[in-house]
Design a protein around this motif. Structure first.
Motif, short mmCIF file in Angstrom:
data_model
loop_
_atom_site.label_atom_id
_atom_site.label_comp_id
_atom_site.label_asym_id
_atom_site.label_seq_id
_atom_site.Cartn_x
_atom_site.Cartn_y
_atom_site.Cartn_z
N ALA A 1 0.82 -1.21 0.00
CA ALA A 1 0.00 0.00 0.00
C ALA A 1 0.86 1.26 0.00
O ALA A 1 0.49 2.29 -0.57
CB ALA A 1 -0.92 -0.01 1.21
N ALA A 2 2.04 1.19 0.64
CA ALA A 2 2.87 2.39 0.78
C ALA A 2 3.46 2.84 -0.55
O ALA A 2 3.82 4.01 -0.72
CB ALA A 2 3.99 2.11 1.77
N ALA A 3 3.55 1.93 -1.52
CA ALA A 3 4.20 2.27 -2.78
C ALA A 3 3.38 3.32 -3.54
O ALA A 3 2.15 3.34 -3.46
CB ALA A 3 4.34 1.02 -3.64
N ALA A 4 4.10 4.19 -4.24
CA ALA A 4 3.44 5.26 -4.98
C ALA A 4 2.60 4.66 -6.10
O ALA A 4 2.95 3.63 -6.68
CB ALA A 4 4.48 6.20 -5.54
N LYS A 5 1.48 5.30 -6.40
CA LYS A 5 0.63 4.85 -7.51
C LYS A 5 1.38 5.09 -8.84
O LYS A 5 2.18 6.02 -8.93
CB LYS A 5 -0.68 5.61 -7.50
CG LYS A 5 -1.54 5.31 -6.26
CD LYS A 5 -2.24 3.96 -6.38
CE LYS A 5 -2.86 3.51 -5.08
NZ LYS A 5 -1.93 2.81 -4.18
N PRO A 6 1.09 4.25 -9.84
CA PRO A 6 1.87 4.33 -11.08
C PRO A 6 1.82 5.70 -11.74
O PRO A 6 2.75 6.09 -12.44
CB PRO A 6 1.23 3.28 -11.98
CG PRO A 6 0.40 2.44 -11.11
CD PRO A 6 0.09 3.18 -9.86
N ASP A 7 0.71 6.46 -11.53
CA ASP A 7 0.61 7.73 -12.23
C ASP A 7 1.17 8.88 -11.40
O ASP A 7 1.18 10.02 -11.85
CB ASP A 7 -0.86 8.00 -12.59
CG ASP A 7 -1.77 7.85 -11.39
OD1 ASP A 7 -1.29 7.29 -10.37
OD2 ASP A 7 -2.93 8.27 -11.45
N SER A 8 1.65 8.62 -10.17
CA SER A 8 2.18 9.72 -9.36
C SER A 8 3.56 10.13 -9.88
O SER A 8 4.21 9.38 -10.62
CB SER A 8 2.27 9.30 -7.90
OG SER A 8 3.35 8.39 -7.77
N ASP A 9 3.99 11.32 -9.46
CA ASP A 9 5.26 11.87 -9.93
C ASP A 9 6.44 10.98 -9.60
O ASP A 9 7.35 10.81 -10.41
CB ASP A 9 5.47 13.24 -9.26
CG ASP A 9 5.25 14.35 -10.26
OD1 ASP A 9 4.88 14.02 -11.40
OD2 ASP A 9 5.45 15.52 -9.89
N LYS A 10 6.40 10.38 -8.38
CA LYS A 10 7.56 9.62 -7.92
C LYS A 10 7.72 8.32 -8.69
O LYS A 10 8.82 7.79 -8.79
CB LYS A 10 7.38 9.30 -6.45
CG LYS A 10 7.86 10.39 -5.53
CD LYS A 10 7.39 10.07 -4.13
CE LYS A 10 8.54 10.08 -3.14
NZ LYS A 10 8.07 9.66 -1.82
N ALA A 11 6.61 7.76 -9.20
CA ALA A 11 6.70 6.46 -9.84
C ALA A 11 6.75 6.56 -11.36
O ALA A 11 7.01 5.57 -12.03
CB ALA A 11 5.52 5.60 -9.44
N ARG A 12 6.47 7.76 -11.90
CA ARG A 12 6.41 7.86 -13.35
C ARG A 12 7.79 7.60 -13.95
O ARG A 12 8.79 8.18 -13.51
CB ARG A 12 5.91 9.24 -13.76
CG ARG A 12 5.54 9.30 -15.24
CD ARG A 12 4.84 10.60 -15.59
NE ARG A 12 3.57 10.75 -14.88
CZ ARG A 12 3.23 11.88 -14.24
NH1 ARG A 12 4.04 12.89 -14.21
NH2 ARG A 12 2.06 11.95 -13.64
N GLU A 13 7.82 6.71 -14.93
CA GLU A 13 9.11 6.35 -15.53
C GLU A 13 9.37 7.20 -16.76
O GLU A 13 9.06 6.79 -17.87
CB GLU A 13 9.13 4.86 -15.86
CG GLU A 13 8.95 4.00 -14.63
CD GLU A 13 9.31 2.56 -14.88
OE1 GLU A 13 8.50 1.87 -15.48
OE2 GLU A 13 10.41 2.15 -14.50
N THR A 14 9.93 8.38 -16.53
CA THR A 14 10.21 9.27 -17.64
C THR A 14 11.45 8.79 -18.38
O THR A 14 12.28 8.07 -17.80
CB THR A 14 10.44 10.69 -17.12
OG1 THR A 14 11.44 10.61 -16.10
CG2 THR A 14 9.18 11.29 -16.54
N PRO A 15 11.61 9.19 -19.66
CA PRO A 15 12.80 8.75 -20.39
C PRO A 15 14.09 9.14 -19.67
O PRO A 15 15.08 8.42 -19.73
CB PRO A 15 12.68 9.49 -21.73
CG PRO A 15 11.26 9.87 -21.85
CD PRO A 15 10.70 9.99 -20.47
N GLY A 16 14.07 10.27 -18.97
CA GLY A 16 15.28 10.76 -18.29
C GLY A 16 15.83 9.79 -17.28
O GLY A 16 17.05 9.75 -17.04
N ILE A 17 14.96 9.02 -16.62
CA ILE A 17 15.48 8.09 -15.61
C ILE A 17 15.50 6.64 -16.10
O ILE A 17 15.97 5.77 -15.40
CB ILE A 17 14.67 8.18 -14.29
CG1 ILE A 17 13.20 7.85 -14.52
CG2 ILE A 17 14.79 9.55 -13.65
CD1 ILE A 17 12.43 7.66 -13.23
N ILE A 18 15.01 6.41 -17.31
CA ILE A 18 14.95 5.05 -17.84
C ILE A 18 16.05 4.80 -18.86
O ILE A 18 16.70 3.75 -18.86
CB ILE A 18 13.56 4.81 -18.49
CG1 ILE A 18 12.54 4.57 -17.40
CG2 ILE A 18 13.58 3.64 -19.44
CD1 ILE A 18 12.92 3.46 -16.49
#
Lengths: 213, 481
Positions: free
Chosen positions: B428-445
């Protein structure tokens, strides 16, 4: 000249014992500071001909090790309002005995090692090993961050003593670089000590035990 | 001149970073340095410059064999850092950016150092430059990690300085004129005073071994890697450790020339195998996946030490492994950073099902883990295979068998933990996929993907120019009499 330099090295070895046996943090700081100043004078005695760069290194050592760093440590001490190391991990009497044994052992060891004829009469190697070992005992035997920093300073003084064996041959650029690196190291340690004081409201490093398996 | 630019450019940019006023645009200095540095070092890789034999700094064969790996790693990390620092915009990044650039400049100097004193100054300054980066998160845990890093690292600094002085004294006592370049020391050869060479070797191995993270001097590693941002972990594990390793190689060449090479080989083999055993045992026990990467790094440092102990062919394989370790570890650290941020937790007790939350990072993490545990066709498989083969061929059967055993246990430990956090149902503690912290932008992938691709390339088609560079470096370290 060699008698005078041996006298100073003997003094530095005595200061090791003082730092090891004292429970009051200000006197540990004072021992490390006086030792730093004593070592700062040594290059002037050992160099064959006077040279202004040696003078600069010497003055730099005296000011940094004898005045600036001890001043920083005293300030941290005042901010934390502690005065003594209450329960060290290694008691004062055992540390003093270890220090004394190290002093004797170092003289024996230095005798056993092959030295150049011109270094044979000097206490440099023995003093260096004894100081190194005393610093190490302080570093691992005390729990207050300030006492550990003093231990690191004394350890470093021991290495500095050994480095004096090479003073006539190493280029001064290299010596200057080494001195700068060590100074920066102690400064950074000082900053982190300050942060620990603020974050944990203590300088007892035994409180730093969150990270373990 | 180009080789000096490798050192000067990062320093100039570090100065610019300190003076730059805008927080948002400052991180772009990192990729700028990365691009220039990589371009310069690749140019030098293909066109090695001639260097004066007694130069204090120079892009010699050993620098050529290793430094480009550090450039590529820094380039990928710096690309990642722009997106990362945007996510962490609540923290000022002035000191962080300047510190990372200083690390790059000092690493370039350390790899190119051909003088004992210069080598010490550069490697130790790297240790100090890394302090603000480890302390970046400013939490109590990060502070504790920094303090332990400083105390253990500081003692390592002191030991290696004493060792350098002892090696200098070995030269003086043997009648040398005080020429402390590695070329000069090697030329003096058996003229060096033997007892002092042995003392120097022990102290330098302990000192630089602390920086590499060989057991039992590895204690700072799990704390520092666990608390530092992923980019810093990647640079420490793939950059700082390699400079300490090449320092050990350079000193070892001198010890070899002085006629104590057999002793040096034995100590390296013992400390390397011991590190692998310690790492394998801790890998089986740890529950924190960033600390896991630290123990994996201890294991790989052990592998490098074992390779270096086995003479010419072993050193060749170890240099190959330096590249594999830097690039693969980089991919692991960056993807672990993504997972850690999205899960907001660090142990397998609190993290699960990350393949659903951060699918790409989880995939990179799993593939990177397989690569780092020597699954073909990634690079580490081939370099470790070479080391094992050299061990058996040179009669070190027991060492080779122990080496394989440790690899197996490390594999168990890593897979256990990696699949525990990737598999299952998200907490439950994990960020939802659409939140800022979990979004996998090209910059970090893209950066970890690029590093993984490099590791694959090294395995499938090791570039010929690199093989030449490693052969030249081995020739420099083991000149045939």
């Amino acid at each position: 000249m060699i008698e005078l330099s041996n006298l100073l090295i003997g003094l530095a070895m005595g200061l090791n014992l003082m730092a090891l046996s004292s429970s009051r943090l200000p006197s540990v700081i004072r021992a490390a500071a006086v030792q730093g100043m004593v070592l700062g004078v040594l290059p002037l005695l050992l160099e064959h001909q006077f040279n202004w760069l040696i003078g600069l290194v010497s003055v730099g050592t005296i000011v940094i090790k004898g005045v600036v760093i001890p001043g920083l440590l005293r300030r941290a001490l005042r901010a934390a309002s502690i005065d003594r190391e209450e329960d060290p991990l290694l008691g004062y009497v055992p540390s003093l005995l270890l220090g004394a044994a190290a002093a004797i052992g170092s003289v024996v060891l230095a005798d056993a090692l092959p030295l150049r004829p011109e270094d044979a009469g000097s206490l440099l190697v023995a003093g260096s090993f004894a100081t190194l070992f005393s610093g190490f005992v302080l570093l691992i035997g005390r729990s207050k961050a300030i006492a550990q920093v003093c231990g690191y300073l004394i350890l470093e003084n021991g290495i500095y003593l050994f480095g004096l064996l090479l003073i006539n041959t190493t280029p001064l650029v290299v010596e200057g670089g080494i001195l700068l690196d060590l100074t920066v190291a102690v400064f950074i340690i000082g900053i982190i000590v300050d942060r620990i004081q603020r974050a944990f409201d203590t300088l007892d490093t035994r409180k730093l035990t969150t990270l373990k398996e | 001149m180009t080789s000096l630019a490798l050192i000067i450019v990062p320093f100039v940019l570090a100065l610019v970073a300190l003076l730059w006023r805008d927080e948002r645009s400052r991180p772009w200095l990192l990729p700028m340095a990365g691009v220039i540095h990589t371009a310069l070092s690749l140019t030098l890789l293909f066109h090695p410059p001639a260097i004066a034999p007694n130069a204090w700094l120079g892009f010699d064969p050993l620098a050529r064999a290793v430094l480009p790996a550090v450039s590529v790693l820094f380039l990928c990390c710096s690309a990642y850092s722009v997106a990362y620092l945007r996510l962490r915009s609540e923290r000022p990044n002035r000191v962080f950016v300047a510190g990372m650039l200083a690390i790059l400049g000092l690493l370039s100097a350390g790899h190119q150092a051909r003088h004992l004193g210069v080598l010490w100054i550069a490697t130790e300054a790297v240790t100090l430059a890394a302090v603000p980066s480890i302390h970046f998160n400013r939490t109590a845990r990060a502070l504790e990690a920094t303090w332990k890093y400083l105390l253990v690292g500081g003692t390592g600094i002191a030991l290696s300085l004493l060792g350098s002085f002892c090696l200098g004294y070995a030269s003086l006592h043997g009648g040398g004129a005080g020429d402390l370049t590695f070329a000069g020391l090697t030329a003096q050869g058996t003229g060096l005073s033997r007892p002092w060479v042995v003392i120097a070797w022990v102290l330098l191995l302990a000192g630089f071994g602390t920086k590499m993270g060989l057991a039992p001097m590895h204690t700072w590693k799990p704390d520092a890697y666990g608390e530092a941002p992923g980019i810093v972990g990647a640079m420490l594990a793939g950059g700082v450790t390699t400079v300490a390793f090449t320092a050990i190689l350079r000193v070892r060449a001198v010890v070899d020339a002085a006629g104590a090479g057999a002793m040096a080989g034995r100590t390296l083999l013992a400390i390397g195998l011991f590190s692998m055993v310690v790492a394998a045992l801790f890998l089986l026990g740890t529950r924190d996946f960033k600390r896991m990467l630290a123990y994996s790094s201890v294991e790989h440092m052990g592998i490098l030490a074992v390779g270096a102990a086995l003479g010419g062919p072993g050193v060749w394989a170890a240099l190959f492994h330096v590249w594999n370790n830097s690039l693969t570890k980089g991919a692991l650290f960056l993807s672990a950073g993504n997972i850690r941020r999205a899960a907001d937790a660090r142990t397998c007790d609190d993290v699960a099902g990350m393949s659903l939350r951060t699918p790409v990072s989880a995939a990179v993490f799993v593939i990177g883990m397989l690569a780092v545990t020597a699954c073909p066709p990634f690079g580490p498989f081939f370099s470790e295979l070479r080391i094992v083969r050299t061990a058996f061929e040179s009669g070190h059967t027991a060492a080779g068998a122990g080496f394989l055993g440790c690899l197996l246990f490390a594999f168990f430990g890593l897979t256990r933990l990696v699949f525990a956090i990737v598999d299952g149902r998200p907490r439950a503690a994990a960020a939802k996929p659409d939140s800022d912290k979990a979004r996998e932008t090209p910059g970090i992938i893209l950066p970890p993907l690029a590093l993984l691709a490099c590791s694959l390339l090294l395995g499938l088609a090791t570039p010929v120019v690199l093989q030449e560079a490693w052969t030249d470096a081995v020739k420099l370290l083991f000149p045939t009499p």
